[in-house]
Design a protein around this motif. Structure first.
Motif, PDB file in Angstrom:
ATOM      1  N   LEU A 255      38.875  -4.988  11.710  1.00  0.00           N
ATOM      2  CA  LEU A 255      39.283  -3.910  10.807  1.00  0.00           C
ATOM      3  C   LEU A 255      39.223  -4.351   9.353  1.00  0.00           C
ATOM      4  CD1 LEU A 255      42.269  -2.541  12.919  1.00  0.00           C
ATOM      5  CD2 LEU A 255      40.229  -1.230  12.278  1.00  0.00           C
ATOM      6  N   MET A 256      39.548  -5.603   9.076  1.00  0.00           N
ATOM      7  CA  MET A 256      39.463  -6.092   7.696  1.00  0.00           C
ATOM      8  C   MET A 256      38.021  -6.027   7.204  1.00  0.00           C
ATOM      9  SD  MET A 256      40.960  -9.589   5.962  1.00  0.00           S
ATOM     10  CE  MET A 256      40.189 -10.713   7.133  1.00  0.00           C
ATOM     11  N   LEU A 288      47.767 -10.539   1.960  1.00  0.00           N
ATOM     12  CA  LEU A 288      48.826 -10.522   2.957  1.00  0.00           C
ATOM     13  C   LEU A 288      48.250 -10.529   4.372  1.00  0.00           C
ATOM     14  CD1 LEU A 288      51.767 -10.367   3.795  1.00  0.00           C
ATOM     15  CD2 LEU A 288      51.678  -7.878   3.500  1.00  0.00           C
ATOM     16  N   LEU A 289      47.189  -9.776   4.585  1.00  0.00           N
ATOM     17  CA  LEU A 289      46.588  -9.725   5.914  1.00  0.00           C
ATOM     18  C   LEU A 289      46.101 -11.107   6.337  1.00  0.00           C
ATOM     19  CD1 LEU A 289      45.686  -8.097   8.356  1.00  0.00           C
ATOM     20  CD2 LEU A 289      43.612  -7.471   7.102  1.00  0.00           C
ATOM     21  N   ASN A 297      42.246 -20.025   3.725  1.00  0.00           N
ATOM     22  CA  ASN A 297      41.149 -19.955   2.757  1.00  0.00           C
ATOM     23  C   ASN A 297      40.938 -18.526   2.260  1.00  0.00           C
ATOM     24  OD1 ASN A 297      40.627 -22.699   2.910  1.00  0.00           O
ATOM     25  ND2 ASN A 297      39.137 -22.473   4.569  1.00  0.00           N
ATOM     26  N   ALA A 298      40.933 -17.564   3.201  1.00  0.00           N
ATOM     27  CA  ALA A 298      40.736 -16.164   2.814  1.00  0.00           C
ATOM     28  C   ALA A 298      41.913 -15.668   1.980  1.00  0.00           C
ATOM     29  CB  ALA A 298      40.556 -15.294   4.052  1.00  0.00           C
ATOM     30  N   ALA A 299      43.124 -16.105   2.330  1.00  0.00           N
ATOM     31  CA  ALA A 299      44.306 -15.662   1.589  1.00  0.00           C
ATOM     32  C   ALA A 299      44.268 -16.175   0.155  1.00  0.00           C
ATOM     33  CB  ALA A 299      45.571 -16.149   2.294  1.00  0.00           C
ATOM     34  N   VAL A 300      43.966 -17.452  -0.026  1.00  0.00           N
ATOM     35  CA  VAL A 300      43.921 -18.035  -1.367  1.00  0.00           C
ATOM     36  C   VAL A 300      42.814 -17.390  -2.200  1.00  0.00           C
ATOM     37  CG1 VAL A 300      43.431 -20.138  -2.674  1.00  0.00           C
ATOM     38  CG2 VAL A 300      44.960 -20.219  -0.692  1.00  0.00           C
ATOM     39  N   ALA A 301      41.652 -17.166  -1.587  1.00  0.00           N
ATOM     40  CA  ALA A 301      40.549 -16.526  -2.312  1.00  0.00           C
ATOM     41  C   ALA A 301      40.939 -15.126  -2.768  1.00  0.00           C
ATOM     42  CB  ALA A 301      39.308 -16.468  -1.419  1.00  0.00           C
ATOM     43  N   ALA A 302      41.619 -14.366  -1.901  1.00  0.00           N
ATOM     44  CA  ALA A 302      42.048 -13.016  -2.267  1.00  0.00           C
ATOM     45  C   ALA A 302      43.093 -13.049  -3.368  1.00  0.00           C
ATOM     46  CB  ALA A 302      42.592 -12.298  -1.032  1.00  0.00           C
ATOM     47  N   GLN A 303      44.015 -14.018  -3.295  1.00  0.00           N
ATOM     48  CA  GLN A 303      45.044 -14.126  -4.332  1.00  0.00           C
ATOM     49  C   GLN A 303      44.427 -14.440  -5.686  1.00  0.00           C
ATOM     50  OE1 GLN A 303      47.592 -17.074  -2.513  1.00  0.00           O
ATOM     51  NE2 GLN A 303      47.987 -15.705  -0.789  1.00  0.00           N
TER      52      GLN A 303
END
Length: 368
Positions: A255-256, A288-289, A297-303
């Motif tokens: 879904l993401m 957050l997702l 890695n995905a969280a830090v990149a999004a932040q």
């Protein structure tokens, strides 16, 4: 809206037959339900008692308060009139409502301007201030529901009003979201029908509250139209968050990715409105997702992507990103450190800027 309709919607969102719902309750609680009894609930021939409301809450993943609220909803207006609204406030609201009816009230274009203003103010003002002001607007607009455009206005106002209650409270937030969906249907506007449901789904999914209802509203939005839109984007991302919280990581990732594709086609340039999803806000959703998925890695990149474009006038959302980082630490095993990090970030934000969603995120970090 009847309790039976909610039970049916929640059951269908899980892809269950009436017999399957009965079996799930029987297996979990040792009950002796059959398909026909579930059918009688859904047709509002029988109202579930306290025991079965608890059973339904557990197997359908919806707070007990939501189900109890639907059972009690018939008494809502008299309860509010009698106890919840001070006489002078009630007098002012009633006066404003009748005055609007007699004077024909604001035009549709006037209401659109009001909605745009509230959409911007919601991003920076506290929930209590927005709630107080929008409640008065709802009293006025309900006296004007003579055209599809005004049903559209009412639906969007109800959605904003619902957002001022925590989804974990259940009854109030979910009741308003579902009423907003019905008002949107009255408008006949496909885009509004999708947006109202999608906005509710991302609100509940992001907060980690009433996941069963988040699924229902997301599924309805996606069924109404698969045309790329902000409403569809919100629905997909709301359902992704619900899947991640349940531990269905494969569905959440799928879904993401779907949400990213819809964003590429429908993302907005407006930066500071609740009706918009610009690049920085999409990355807040992903941050957050990804933290819930354990994908550091995905969280830090999004932040980092969100911080680059986040307007400085919206410090609350910078705090969201810090709480996501605290959640990452907690999920990685440093529960105490993650909670301390998140708590310090929340403390840095002035109290008047705090939101219900931030408090729910703080609780999630502490539970992780």
């Amino acid at each position: 809206m009847a309790i039976g309709e909610l039970i049916r919607d929640l059951r269908k969102a899980r892809g269950w037959s009436q017999g399957r719902l009965a079996s799930e309750i029987n297996g979990a609680f040792g009950a002796n339900l059959d398909r026909e009894y579930v059918s009688r609930w859904e047709r509002s021939k029988v109202t579930p008692g306290p025991y079965y409301l608890r059973c339904l809450s557990a197997v359908l993943e919806v707070p007990l308060a939501v189900l109890e609220g639907e059972v009690k909803r018939r008494t809502l207006l008299s309860d509010v009139a009698a106890t919840a609204i001070a006489p002078i406030v009630a007098s002012d609201l009633l006066s404003a409502g009748f005055a609007a009816r007699l004077a024909k009230g604001p035009t549709g274009d006037d209401w659109e301007v009001k909605l745009a203003t509230y959409g911007t103010e919601y991003m920076s003002l506290g929930a209590s201030d927005i709630q107080r002001r929008v409640s008065g607007e709802l009293v006025v607009v309900q006296q004007q529901l003579d055209t599809p455009q005004l049903w559209s206005v009412a639906a969007r106002l109800m959605t904003l009003y619902a957002k001022t209650f925590p989804g974990s409270d259940g009854s109030k937030a979910v009741g308003w979201y579902r009423m907003a969906a019905r008002a949107a249907d009255e408008s006949g506007d496909e885009q509004v029908r999708v947006w109202v449901r999608g906005r509710a789904a991302i609100a509940l999914g992001y907060e980690g509250a009433s996941l069963g209802v988040a699924d229902v509203l997301a599924d309805q939005a996606m069924a109404i139209s698969d045309r790329p839109s902000l409403g569809l984007l919100n629905a997909i991302m709301g359902k992704a968050h619900a899947s991640a919280i349940r531990g269905d990581l494969a569905t959440a990732r799928e879904l993401m990715d779907q949400g990213r594709r819809v964003f590429d086609a429908a993302g907005s340039y407006e930066q500071t409105s609740d009706y918009a999803v610009p690049w920085w806000r999409m990355n807040v959703f992903i941050s957050l997702l990804a933290a819930r998925l354990g994908d550091e890695n995905a969280a830090v990149a999004a932040q980092e992507a969100a911080r680059r474009e986040l307007p400085p006038t919206l410090p609350r959302f910078a705090t969201h990103l810090e709480l996501h980082r605290g959640l990452m630490l907690a999920r990685a095993g440093d529960q105490a450190g993650g909670a301390a990090y998140a708590r310090a970030a929340l403390h840095e934000l002035p109290p008047e800027k705090h939101s219900l969603t931030l408090r729910l995120l703080m609780s999630e970090v502490e539970r992780s």
